[in-house]
Design a protein around this motif. Sequence first.
Motif, mmCIF file in Angstrom:
data_model
loop_
_atom_site.group_PDB
_atom_site.id
_atom_site.type_symbol
_atom_site.label_atom_id
_atom_site.label_comp_id
_atom_site.label_asym_id
_atom_site.label_seq_id
_atom_site.Cartn_x
_atom_site.Cartn_y
_atom_site.Cartn_z
ATOM 1 N N MET A 107 -10.250 23.404 30.181
ATOM 2 C CA MET A 107 -10.092 23.124 31.596
ATOM 3 C C MET A 107 -9.235 24.231 32.208
ATOM 4 O O MET A 107 -8.127 24.485 31.761
ATOM 5 N N SER A 108 -9.765 24.911 33.213
ATOM 6 C CA SER A 108 -9.007 25.994 33.845
ATOM 7 C C SER A 108 -7.970 25.422 34.803
ATOM 8 O O SER A 108 -8.082 24.290 35.262
ATOM 9 N N GLU A 109 -6.975 26.231 35.087
ATOM 10 C CA GLU A 109 -5.949 25.801 36.020
ATOM 11 C C GLU A 109 -6.454 26.043 37.442
ATOM 12 O O GLU A 109 -6.735 27.175 37.826
ATOM 13 N N LEU A 110 -6.587 24.978 38.205
ATOM 14 C CA LEU A 110 -7.194 25.052 39.534
ATOM 15 C C LEU A 110 -6.528 26.078 40.436
ATOM 16 O O LEU A 110 -7.210 26.820 41.129
ATOM 17 N N LYS A 111 -5.196 26.128 40.452
ATOM 18 C CA LYS A 111 -4.529 26.999 41.420
ATOM 19 C C LYS A 111 -4.763 28.479 41.153
ATOM 20 O O LYS A 111 -4.527 29.300 42.027
ATOM 21 N N SER A 112 -5.278 28.807 39.964
ATOM 22 C CA SER A 112 -5.571 30.216 39.674
ATOM 23 C C SER A 112 -7.001 30.598 40.047
ATOM 24 O O SER A 112 -7.378 31.763 39.987
ATOM 25 N N GLU A 113 -7.808 29.620 40.461
ATOM 26 C CA GLU A 113 -9.193 29.891 40.840
ATOM 27 C C GLU A 113 -9.292 30.332 42.293
ATOM 28 O O GLU A 113 -8.385 30.097 43.087
ATOM 29 N N LYS A 114 -10.412 30.965 42.627
ATOM 30 C CA LYS A 114 -10.691 31.367 44.009
ATOM 31 C C LYS A 114 -11.792 30.471 44.555
ATOM 32 O O LYS A 114 -12.667 30.023 43.823
ATOM 33 N N CYS A 115 -11.742 30.222 45.854
ATOM 34 C CA CYS A 115 -12.817 29.477 46.507
ATOM 35 C C CYS A 115 -14.077 30.329 46.530
ATOM 36 O O CYS A 115 -14.012 31.543 46.681
ATOM 37 N N GLU A 116 -15.194 29.663 46.388
ATOM 38 C CA GLU A 116 -16.471 30.351 46.509
ATOM 39 C C GLU A 116 -17.075 29.998 47.868
ATOM 40 O O GLU A 116 -16.807 28.918 48.404
ATOM 41 N N ALA A 117 -17.861 30.911 48.396
ATOM 42 C CA ALA A 117 -18.530 30.637 49.669
ATOM 43 C C ALA A 117 -19.427 29.417 49.478
ATOM 44 O O ALA A 117 -20.116 29.289 48.470
ATOM 45 N N CYS A 118 -19.393 28.520 50.431
ATOM 46 C CA CYS A 118 -20.107 27.254 50.306
ATOM 47 C C CYS A 118 -21.233 27.191 51.336
ATOM 48 O O CYS A 118 -21.029 27.513 52.502
ATOM 49 N N ARG A 119 -22.419 26.778 50.869
ATOM 50 C CA ARG A 119 -23.571 26.622 51.756
ATOM 51 C C ARG A 119 -23.808 25.140 52.025
ATOM 52 O O ARG A 119 -23.295 24.279 51.320
#
Length: 113
Positions: free
Chosen positions: A1-13
């Motif tokens: 499980m990755s740490e959420l705060k280290s992730e980037k948002c992806e463009a959402c359609r």
Amino acid sequence: MSELKSEKCEACRRDAPRVTEAEIAELKPQIPDWALTEREGIPRLERQYSFPDFAQALAFTNRVGELAEEEGHHPALLTEWGRVTVAWWTHKIRGLHRNDFIMAAKTDGLFGG
């Protein structure tokens, strides 16, 4: 499980999938202080942060706004004397996406760090 705060948002359609119940069960423990709420039929993540005065609440609101601009994902913010309420959801899909959990974790990071 990755740490959420280290992730980037992806463009959402508009056709992006909402998180499933299984995904919520995996992601929610990483943001334990956030409530799953529903307003106007739309599920959201919501949390209230407390501060000793209005100036500090406003400064936090501004930091959340800067983060939202950096990530291209924007919350509902209510700033009051001594508290800020933040709500994340994905407007395009009228529901919750992984991005909302990422942003909730990043918002917690702003508060704690």
